[in-house]
Write an enzyme that holds these catalytic residues in place. Structure first.
Site, PDB file in Angstrom:
ATOM      1  N   ASP A  32       0.859  -1.187   0.000  1.00 27.47           N
ATOM      2  CA  ASP A  32       0.000   0.000   0.000  1.00 27.47           C
ATOM      3  C   ASP A  32       0.892   1.234   0.000  1.00 27.47           C
ATOM      4  O   ASP A  32       1.909   1.263   0.699  1.00 27.47           O
ATOM      5  CB  ASP A  32      -0.919   0.005   1.228  1.00 27.47           C
ATOM      6  CG  ASP A  32      -2.173   0.834   1.020  1.00 27.47           C
ATOM      7  OD1 ASP A  32      -2.038   2.065   0.813  1.00 27.47           O
ATOM      8  OD2 ASP A  32      -3.286   0.285   1.078  1.00 27.47           O
ATOM      9  N   PHE A  81      -6.737  -4.897  -5.177  1.00 25.62           N
ATOM     10  CA  PHE A  81      -7.640  -3.793  -4.831  1.00 25.62           C
ATOM     11  C   PHE A  81      -7.103  -2.450  -5.317  1.00 25.62           C
ATOM     12  O   PHE A  81      -7.874  -1.567  -5.674  1.00 25.62           O
ATOM     13  CB  PHE A  81      -7.797  -3.678  -3.304  1.00 25.62           C
ATOM     14  CG  PHE A  81      -8.538  -4.795  -2.655  1.00 25.62           C
ATOM     15  CD1 PHE A  81      -9.899  -4.954  -2.837  1.00 25.62           C
ATOM     16  CD2 PHE A  81      -7.880  -5.685  -1.833  1.00 25.62           C
ATOM     17  CE1 PHE A  81     -10.590  -5.964  -2.218  1.00 25.62           C
ATOM     18  CE2 PHE A  81      -8.558  -6.715  -1.196  1.00 25.62           C
ATOM     19  CZ  PHE A  81      -9.924  -6.863  -1.391  1.00 25.62           C
ATOM     20  N   SER A 125     -16.306  -3.555 -10.367  1.00 25.32           N
ATOM     21  CA  SER A 125     -17.349  -2.691  -9.810  1.00 25.32           C
ATOM     22  C   SER A 125     -18.630  -2.796 -10.615  1.00 25.32           C
ATOM     23  O   SER A 125     -18.599  -3.036 -11.837  1.00 25.32           O
ATOM     24  CB  SER A 125     -16.859  -1.243  -9.814  1.00 25.32           C
ATOM     25  OG  SER A 125     -17.922  -0.348  -9.543  1.00 25.32           O
ATOM     26  N   TYR A 150     -13.148   6.614 -13.997  1.00 24.29           N
ATOM     27  CA  TYR A 150     -12.983   5.526 -13.021  1.00 24.29           C
ATOM     28  C   TYR A 150     -13.696   4.269 -13.508  1.00 24.29           C
ATOM     29  O   TYR A 150     -13.121   3.180 -13.565  1.00 24.29           O
ATOM     30  CB  TYR A 150     -13.526   5.929 -11.651  1.00 24.29           C
ATOM     31  CG  TYR A 150     -13.756   4.731 -10.761  1.00 24.29           C
ATOM     32  CD1 TYR A 150     -12.684   4.039 -10.209  1.00 24.29           C
ATOM     33  CD2 TYR A 150     -15.050   4.261 -10.506  1.00 24.29           C
ATOM     34  CE1 TYR A 150     -12.891   2.912  -9.426  1.00 24.29           C
ATOM     35  CE2 TYR A 150     -15.266   3.147  -9.727  1.00 24.29           C
ATOM     36  CZ  TYR A 150     -14.186   2.463  -9.196  1.00 24.29           C
ATOM     37  OH  TYR A 150     -14.395   1.344  -8.438  1.00 24.29           O
ATOM     38  N   LYS A 154     -12.290   0.281 -14.928  1.00 22.09           N
ATOM     39  CA  LYS A 154     -12.723  -1.056 -14.519  1.00 22.09           C
ATOM     40  C   LYS A 154     -13.121  -1.886 -15.738  1.00 22.09           C
ATOM     41  O   LYS A 154     -12.807  -3.086 -15.824  1.00 22.09           O
ATOM     42  CB  LYS A 154     -13.881  -0.957 -13.523  1.00 22.09           C
ATOM     43  CG  LYS A 154     -13.485  -0.388 -12.172  1.00 22.09           C
ATOM     44  CD  LYS A 154     -12.412  -1.226 -11.483  1.00 22.09           C
ATOM     45  CE  LYS A 154     -12.039  -0.697 -10.111  1.00 22.09           C
ATOM     46  NZ  LYS A 154     -10.938  -1.454  -9.478  1.00 22.09           N
ATOM     47  N   ASN A 200     -18.634   8.684  -0.421  1.00 19.11           N
ATOM     48  CA  ASN A 200     -19.678   7.673  -0.267  1.00 19.11           C
ATOM     49  C   ASN A 200     -20.734   8.127   0.744  1.00 19.11           C
ATOM     50  O   ASN A 200     -20.457   8.937   1.630  1.00 19.11           O
ATOM     51  CB  ASN A 200     -19.078   6.338   0.178  1.00 19.11           C
ATOM     52  CG  ASN A 200     -18.123   5.767  -0.855  1.00 19.11           C
ATOM     53  OD1 ASN A 200     -18.243   6.032  -2.046  1.00 19.11           O
ATOM     54  ND2 ASN A 200     -17.149   4.995  -0.386  1.00 19.11           N
ATOM     55  N   ARG A 232     -29.652   1.655  -4.268  1.00 17.86           N
ATOM     56  CA  ARG A 232     -28.370   0.953  -4.357  1.00 17.86           C
ATOM     57  C   ARG A 232     -28.451  -0.349  -3.556  1.00 17.86           C
ATOM     58  O   ARG A 232     -29.307  -0.505  -2.689  1.00 17.86           O
ATOM     59  CB  ARG A 232     -27.230   1.811  -3.786  1.00 17.86           C
ATOM     60  CG  ARG A 232     -26.971   3.111  -4.535  1.00 17.86           C
ATOM     61  CD  ARG A 232     -26.364   2.880  -5.901  1.00 17.86           C
ATOM     62  NE  ARG A 232     -26.052   4.137  -6.574  1.00 17.86           N
ATOM     63  CZ  ARG A 232     -26.898   4.801  -7.363  1.00 17.86           C
ATOM     64  NH1 ARG A 232     -28.129   4.320  -7.555  1.00 17.86           N
ATOM     65  NH2 ARG A 232     -26.544   5.920  -7.949  1.00 17.86           N
TER      66      ARG A 232
END
Length: 339
Positions: A32, A81, A125, A150, A154, A200, A232
């Site tokens: 990371d 990730f 996603s 974004y 994906k 979020n 959602r």
């Protein structure tokens, strides 16, 4: 114990997956660069697991570093990730998103190939579906043109993985298309840690409840849904973490040149107002919110058909919306020093 490299492992989903892997007999190793995570996560992991998790600090686009990790550890699988993930930001700095999200996957695949490591679980996603014509979405639902750079990264990464397998690569790959991860570890030692203003819904809800944010704006109440607000599929991060473990276990029994895709959600949708009402119930607090105009780029409604992941991986969501919001609230209280 089999070593599993978790890229972006100090992040929200990555840290919870490190816990799930350890409890299933795997040994997580984290890389990371802390561009969207905090080192305090490592202390939380240590408290939960009773020991440190091996960490390499750096970027997944650094091929030398990634190669070093594979050379120093007998890696048996990778969960990828690491990616820039803010939809709004991606429209402002698209080149950064393309370079980071696509470049890091190419590095990971290249080093895996060099070291003969076959198993990869890729973090995809539900954004690849756009606004689907039919609900709930199946894995076979056509992908729509992405609403953001974004989302497009994906889609491109999924295409790269399929092209890689078509080349007869000695690899076994699963793409997990997440819906909306929420919640936190029940210990409140780790959870979602947005840097700056949350992108979020749930962190914005909990931060509003403790007074960090003055109020929450609900973007639009005139959609074609039961109460006019967007729908959602909210999945507890522990359930999502478990899906990664089951994916790895499944890959170990597959032959080479294997790829598959799974939706990971609860299989049901909730409106924004349902989320707010449920949060007020579990927290016993009234939330200061207002209805605002629609926000550009928002999908009206999307939720998963989970039949495939239930049947093939033997996975199903164990937590409901109340569980998720209760754990998110307890995590926020812990961060804010509220008993």
């Amino acid at each position: 114990m089999k070593n599993i490299l978790i890229t972006g492992g100090a992040g929200y989903i990555g840290s919870h997956t490190a816990v799930a892997l350890t409890k299933s007999g795997f040994e997580p190793i984290i890389i990371d660069n802390f561009s969207n995570s905090e080192r305090s996560v490592l202390k939380g992991l240590k408290k939960i697991l009773g020991r440190d998790v091996k960490l390499y600090e750096g970027d997944c686009n650094d091929r030398d570093l990634v190669g070093k990790i594979f050379s120093e550890n007998q890696i048996s699988g990778v969960i990828h990730f690491a990616a820039s993930k803010a939809v709004g930001e991606s429209t402002q700095i698209p080149l950064t998103y393309y370079a980071n999200n696509i470049g890091s996957l190419l590095v990971i695949l290249g080093v895996m190939q060099e070291h003969g490591v076959k198993n990869l679980v890729f973090s995809s996603s539900c954004t690849v579906y756009g606004q689907p014509d039919e609900l709930p979405v199946l894995e076979s639902t056509p992908r729509k043109e992405a609403e953001s750079p974004y989302g497009n990264t994906k889609k491109i990464c999924e295409d790269i993985l399929h092209d890689y397998i078509k080349s007869k690569a000695s690899a076994r790959i699963i793409s997990l298309r997440y819906f909306n991860p929420v919640g936190a570890h029940p210990s409140s030692e780790i959870g979602e840690l947005p840097l700056g203003v949350p992108a979020n819904l749930i962190p914005f809800v909990t931060q509003t409840a403790v007074g960090i944010r003055e109020k929450l704006t609900v973007f639009g109440d005139d959609y074609d849904t039961k109460d006019g607000t967007c729908v959602r599929d909210y999945i507890h991060v522990l359930d999502l973490a478990d899906a990664h473990v089951k994916s790895l276990e499944y890959l170990e029994n597959q032959s080479d040149c294997f790829i598959d895709t799974f939706n990971v959600g609860t299989g049901q949708g909730n409106t924004i107002l349902e989320v707010i009402n449920t949060f007020e119930k579990v927290s016993e607090r009234k939330l200061n919110y207002q209805i605002g105009p629609r926000r550009g780029g928002d999908i009206e409604k999307v939720w998963a058909n989970t039949d495939k992941v239930n049947k093939v991986l033997g996975w199903s969501a164990q937590y409901n919306l109340e569980d998720s919001l209760r754990d998110s609230w307890n995590w926020q209280k812990r961060l804010s020093g509220i008993e």
